[in-house]
Design a protein around this motif. Structure first.
Motif, PDB file in Angstrom:
ATOM      1  N   ASN A   1       0.832  -1.201   0.000  1.00  0.00           N
ATOM      2  CA  ASN A   1       0.000   0.000   0.000  1.00  0.00           C
ATOM      3  C   ASN A   1       0.872   1.258   0.000  1.00  0.00           C
ATOM      4  OD1 ASN A   1       0.162   1.177   2.946  1.00  0.00           O
ATOM      5  ND2 ASN A   1      -0.095  -1.043   3.207  1.00  0.00           N
ATOM      6  N   ALA A   2       0.223   2.411  -0.197  1.00  0.00           N
ATOM      7  CA  ALA A   2       0.942   3.680  -0.365  1.00  0.00           C
ATOM      8  C   ALA A   2       1.762   4.068   0.854  1.00  0.00           C
ATOM      9  CB  ALA A   2      -0.055   4.795  -0.699  1.00  0.00           C
ATOM     10  N   ARG A   3       1.385   3.567   2.032  1.00  0.00           N
ATOM     11  CA  ARG A   3       2.116   3.897   3.259  1.00  0.00           C
ATOM     12  C   ARG A   3       2.764   2.647   3.868  1.00  0.00           C
ATOM     13  NH1 ARG A   3      -2.221   7.749   3.693  1.00  0.00           N
ATOM     14  NH2 ARG A   3      -1.391   9.882   3.681  1.00  0.00           N
ATOM     15  N   ALA A   4       3.071   1.689   3.029  1.00  0.00           N
ATOM     16  CA  ALA A   4       3.622   0.423   3.514  1.00  0.00           C
ATOM     17  C   ALA A   4       4.911   0.619   4.296  1.00  0.00           C
ATOM     18  CB  ALA A   4       3.857  -0.529   2.338  1.00  0.00           C
ATOM     19  N   ASP A   5       5.729   1.596   3.892  1.00  0.00           N
ATOM     20  CA  ASP A   5       7.003   1.803   4.591  1.00  0.00           C
ATOM     21  C   ASP A   5       7.025   3.124   5.371  1.00  0.00           C
ATOM     22  OD1 ASP A   5       7.058   3.492   2.418  1.00  0.00           O
ATOM     23  OD2 ASP A   5       9.153   3.060   1.893  1.00  0.00           O
ATOM     24  N   TRP A   6       5.859   3.570   5.834  1.00  0.00           N
ATOM     25  CA  TRP A   6       5.807   4.750   6.688  1.00  0.00           C
ATOM     26  C   TRP A   6       6.176   4.401   8.128  1.00  0.00           C
ATOM     27  CZ3 TRP A   6       2.629   9.679   6.025  1.00  0.00           C
ATOM     28  CH2 TRP A   6       2.686  10.130   4.705  1.00  0.00           C
ATOM     29  N   TYR A   7       6.180   3.137   8.461  1.00  0.00           N
ATOM     30  CA  TYR A   7       6.581   2.675   9.798  1.00  0.00           C
ATOM     31  C   TYR A   7       7.731   1.692   9.636  1.00  0.00           C
ATOM     32  CZ  TYR A   7       2.443   5.038  11.528  1.00  0.00           C
ATOM     33  OH  TYR A   7       1.527   6.009  11.847  1.00  0.00           O
ATOM     34  N   VAL A   8       8.353   1.314  10.730  1.00  0.00           N
ATOM     35  CA  VAL A   8       9.528   0.449  10.672  1.00  0.00           C
ATOM     36  C   VAL A   8       9.086  -1.009  10.759  1.00  0.00           C
ATOM     37  CG1 VAL A   8      11.766  -0.101  11.686  1.00  0.00           C
ATOM     38  CG2 VAL A   8      10.904   2.266  11.757  1.00  0.00           C
ATOM     39  N   TRP A   9       9.125  -1.692   9.631  1.00  0.00           N
ATOM     40  CA  TRP A   9       8.726  -3.092   9.531  1.00  0.00           C
ATOM     41  C   TRP A   9       9.956  -3.951   9.247  1.00  0.00           C
ATOM     42  CZ3 TRP A   9       3.801  -4.446  10.665  1.00  0.00           C
ATOM     43  CH2 TRP A   9       2.819  -3.454  10.589  1.00  0.00           C
ATOM     44  N   ALA A  10       9.950  -5.176   9.752  1.00  0.00           N
ATOM     45  CA  ALA A  10      11.076  -6.081   9.506  1.00  0.00           C
ATOM     46  C   ALA A  10      10.605  -7.524   9.526  1.00  0.00           C
ATOM     47  CB  ALA A  10      12.172  -5.871  10.553  1.00  0.00           C
ATOM     48  N   ASP A  11      11.242  -8.342   8.699  1.00  0.00           N
ATOM     49  CA  ASP A  11      10.944  -9.778   8.686  1.00  0.00           C
ATOM     50  C   ASP A  11      11.516 -10.450   9.931  1.00  0.00           C
ATOM     51  OD1 ASP A  11       9.653  -9.723   6.194  1.00  0.00           O
ATOM     52  OD2 ASP A  11      11.583  -9.877   5.138  1.00  0.00           O
ATOM     53  N   PRO A  12      10.911 -11.558  10.340  1.00  0.00           N
ATOM     54  CA  PRO A  12      11.451 -12.291  11.490  1.00  0.00           C
ATOM     55  C   PRO A  12      12.731 -13.036  11.117  1.00  0.00           C
ATOM     56  CG  PRO A  12       9.667 -13.524  10.508  1.00  0.00           C
ATOM     57  CD  PRO A  12       9.721 -12.211   9.775  1.00  0.00           C
ATOM     58  N   ARG A  13      13.454 -13.479  12.107  1.00  0.00           N
ATOM     59  CA  ARG A  13      14.538 -14.416  11.875  1.00  0.00           C
ATOM     60  C   ARG A  13      13.937 -15.747  11.405  1.00  0.00           C
ATOM     61  NH1 ARG A  13      17.764 -13.121  17.543  1.00  0.00           N
ATOM     62  NH2 ARG A  13      18.987 -11.335  16.810  1.00  0.00           N
ATOM     63  N   PRO A  14      14.749 -16.615  10.874  1.00  0.00           N
ATOM     64  CA  PRO A  14      14.224 -17.899  10.387  1.00  0.00           C
ATOM     65  C   PRO A  14      13.433 -18.681  11.434  1.00  0.00           C
ATOM     66  CG  PRO A  14      16.441 -17.583   9.566  1.00  0.00           C
ATOM     67  CD  PRO A  14      16.181 -16.460  10.521  1.00  0.00           C
ATOM     68  N   ASP A  15      13.759 -18.470  12.722  1.00  0.00           N
ATOM     69  CA  ASP A  15      13.038 -19.196  13.773  1.00  0.00           C
ATOM     70  C   ASP A  15      11.805 -18.442  14.263  1.00  0.00           C
ATOM     71  OD1 ASP A  15      14.204 -17.128  15.167  1.00  0.00           O
ATOM     72  OD2 ASP A  15      15.255 -18.389  16.620  1.00  0.00           O
ATOM     73  N   GLY A  16      11.459 -17.333  13.602  1.00  0.00           N
ATOM     74  CA  GLY A  16      10.257 -16.579  13.949  1.00  0.00           C
ATOM     75  C   GLY A  16      10.451 -15.517  15.000  1.00  0.00           C
ATOM     76  N   THR A  17      11.643 -15.425  15.583  1.00  0.00           N
ATOM     77  CA  THR A  17      11.879 -14.429  16.619  1.00  0.00           C
ATOM     78  C   THR A  17      12.136 -13.057  15.998  1.00  0.00           C
ATOM     79  OG1 THR A  17      14.218 -15.048  16.649  1.00  0.00           O
ATOM     80  CG2 THR A  17      12.768 -16.124  18.255  1.00  0.00           C
ATOM     81  N   PRO A  18      12.106 -11.988  16.806  1.00  0.00           N
ATOM     82  CA  PRO A  18      12.333 -10.637  16.280  1.00  0.00           C
ATOM     83  C   PRO A  18      13.687 -10.505  15.601  1.00  0.00           C
ATOM     84  CG  PRO A  18      11.371 -10.510  18.462  1.00  0.00           C
ATOM     85  CD  PRO A  18      11.716 -11.960  18.233  1.00  0.00           C
ATOM     86  N   PRO A  19      13.824  -9.501  14.738  1.00  0.00           N
ATOM     87  CA  PRO A  19      15.043  -9.364  13.925  1.00  0.00           C
ATOM     88  C   PRO A  19      16.313  -9.047  14.716  1.00  0.00           C
ATOM     89  CG  PRO A  19      13.572  -7.509  13.584  1.00  0.00           C
ATOM     90  CD  PRO A  19      12.802  -8.521  14.365  1.00  0.00           C
TER      91      PRO A  19
END
Length: 556
Positions: free
Chosen positions: A137-155
């Motif tokens: 969406n138009a504001r997809a990167d207006w906030y700080v988003w990150a993928d999880p580590r391979p085990d699902g934990t925070p980056p």
């Protein structure tokens, strides 16, 4: 967007004509809106109530007011979670109420500074509602988003000041978002220039409405490292619990990658360029950084391209001692000789300084010394509502707490509710005349009622009258407002310095201890009485006999 509806202000009296440098050395009175004056009887302070009390504030002799946030908000963090940067929350009133407040303040010669909370928004903000829907969406990167580590934990290992990981999982995007504070306060992505433009536009909205400046909340949290590197463990010698309470694991990291990033300097230049379009407007930044406070303050305030001034936590925590103050003053002068600091002993986030420092029981003498010292130091000054009454931190029961910070870390850290209780105006009125409600948002402490305004107003020797006298003394001596400072050698718990501007020089000496002591006046200094209400000693044969928490300010 909310339409701008400007009111025509009355002609400003000549004595209050625009001074673009007014902020330098100004005394700013902080108002916590929820707790100042409730006009509509719902138990929560409001803008109409504040307006009704502005004569009292002007009579103190301050130069400006600072309003903690009054923007539209779900109030998860009591206004520091903004859902509409151009709207007034209904609990505080309307935009028209805000306009009338600004108009009344200006008619009394008071500047108006508002809290600008732009490092994060509320999760109820329309921007975040759109951003979290998907990754396209138009504001997809207006906030700080990150993928999880391979085990699902925070980056990475970044922590929230309010407890736990700084990352929260969102099932819509199958990603984590960053929140340095509450989960309900997602961090905006300042690496996106569209975000910067939008926030600057929201600030301009209030400048056009007549505000005189901004207090920039958590100003060093705007940018993060795009590499998302984990923070290192803090070195034992660098451990400092001034940003977060000692029981908070946030202190265990050196926050190299989640705040105080170099990219912030260019954005601060953008803010300053916008502010310079409006003569006489100012900025003061809140810098929360345990390990690098002075370095960051120097970067943010030196020269004339960034912030006008900033305050750190050196005097909002730590110890009340001459060695600590001497070290902090010397370090600030060395780190930012061309910068400008904003001084405060109390605010809405810390234990009131009478409770924090006057553990010896000599509260009356300490309170007078503290404000004399605060108003004699080099910098602008923030006074927090109620400190002019000598109020102590309120002791609240756990069931009365509303601050999520305190609830999370209770009982070792009781949060911020104890310094946010309602202002007390009349000792024998219901709720101290703060509100007619059966129940106020925080209880009015019974022990505060004996210090109410009506018990001290025009009463010789009261703390309130002492504050008024000291503020008048400061105004009468430009040296204390904008002059230089030179530290002097002094024994033990004595702090001494010379303030100088033009032909005026003032010797300032403070006994910050609970036992009497002496100070030998340097031979090249010949002080005489300056008429300062805080003076408790006179030089005799080149010596000052200072009683416990005694002070001396004399002309040279």
């Amino acid at each position: 967007m909310t339409a701008i509806s400007l009111m025509t202000e009355p002609k400003v009296p000549e004595e209050h004509a625009i001074d673009s440098d007014w902020w330098r050395g100004a005394v700013i009175y902080q108002i916590y809106p929820r707790s100042f004056q409730d006009q509509n009887g719902d138990g929560i302070g409001d803008l109409v109530g504040i307006t009704s009390r502005l004569d009292y504030v002007a009579d103190l002799g301050v130069d400006a007011i600072w309003l903690s946030p009054v923007f539209t908000s779900p109030m998860k963090d009591f206004g520091y979670d903004v859902s509409d940067y151009r709207g007034i929350d209904p609990s505080f009133g309307t935009l028209e109420d805000f306009d009338r407040l600004v108009q009344k303040a200006h008619s009394l010669g008071l500047k108006v500074i508002i809290d600008q909370v732009i490092s994060h928004s509320s999760d109820k903000h329309a921007w975040f509602a759109e951003s979290r829907q998907n990754r396209t969406n138009a504001r997809a990167d207006w906030y700080v988003w990150a993928d999880p580590r391979p085990d699902g934990t925070p980056p990475n290992n970044w922590l929230s000041i309010f407890g736990g990981s700084a990352w929260h999982w969102d099932s819509r995007r199958m990603q984590y978002y960053l929140h340095n504070f509450l989960v309900a306060q997602p961090d905006l992505n300042f690496h996106n220039p569209d975000v910067q433009d939008a926030l600057l536009g929201d600030m301009r909205f209030w400048l056009e409405r007549g505000v005189d400046g901004f207090r920039l909340d958590t100003v060093n949290f705007y940018f993060h490292s795009t590499g998302l590197e984990s923070n290192p463990v803090v070195k034992p010698e660098d451990f400092n619990a001034s940003t977060a309470p000692a029981v908070n694991p946030y202190n265990f990291q050196e926050h190299l990658y989640d705040k105080s990033r170099p990219e912030n300097l260019d954005f601060l230049k953008r803010i300053r360029a916008m502010m310079d379009e409006y003569p006489g407007k100012t900025t003061v930044g809140e810098i929360g950084d345990s390990q690098h406070q002075l370095e960051v303050m120097a970067q943010y305030t030196s020269g004339d391209e960034r912030l006008h001034m900033a305050y750190t936590f050196d005097f909002l925590g730590g110890e009340f001692s001459a060695p600590h103050f001497r070290k902090s003053i010397a370090a600030a002068e060395a780190a930012a000789p061309n910068g400008w600091i904003c001084l405060a002993f109390s605010n809405h986030d810390v234990v009131r300084h009478v409770s924090r420092w006057a553990v010896h029981g000599q509260e009356d003498a300490f309170t007078r010394l503290a404000v004399t010292l605060l108003l004699a130091m080099r910098g602008s000054v923030c006074l927090y509502q109620g400190e002019e009454l000598g109020l102590k931190e309120a002791e609240l029961a756990f069931e009365d707490l509303v601050d999520p910070y305190g609830i999370e870390f209770w009982p070792q850290f009781k949060g911020r509710d104890g310094c946010r209780t309602p202002m007390v105006w009349q000792a024998h009125a219901a709720n101290g005349a703060f509100s007619t409600a059966n129940r106020t948002w925080l209880p009015v402490p019974a022990e505060h009622l004996v210090h109410a305004v009506d018990t001290q107003d025009k009463v010789d020797g009261s703390v309130l009258e002492f504050y008024r006298a000291m503020l008048q003394f400061r105004r009468a001596h430009p040296t204390l407002v904008k002059g230089s400072i030179r530290l002097l050698d002094a024994p033990g718990n004595v702090l001494a310095f010379v303030r100088e501007a033009g032909a005026e020089r003032l010797l300032c000496v403070f006994n910050m201890g609970e036992t009497a002591t002496e100070f030998v006046v340097p031979a090249d200094l010949g002080p005489h009485d300056s008429g300062c209400p805080g003076v408790t000693a006179a030089p005799i044969d080149g010596e000052l006999d200072l009683e416990p928490f005694g002070s001396y300010i004399g002309a040279l």
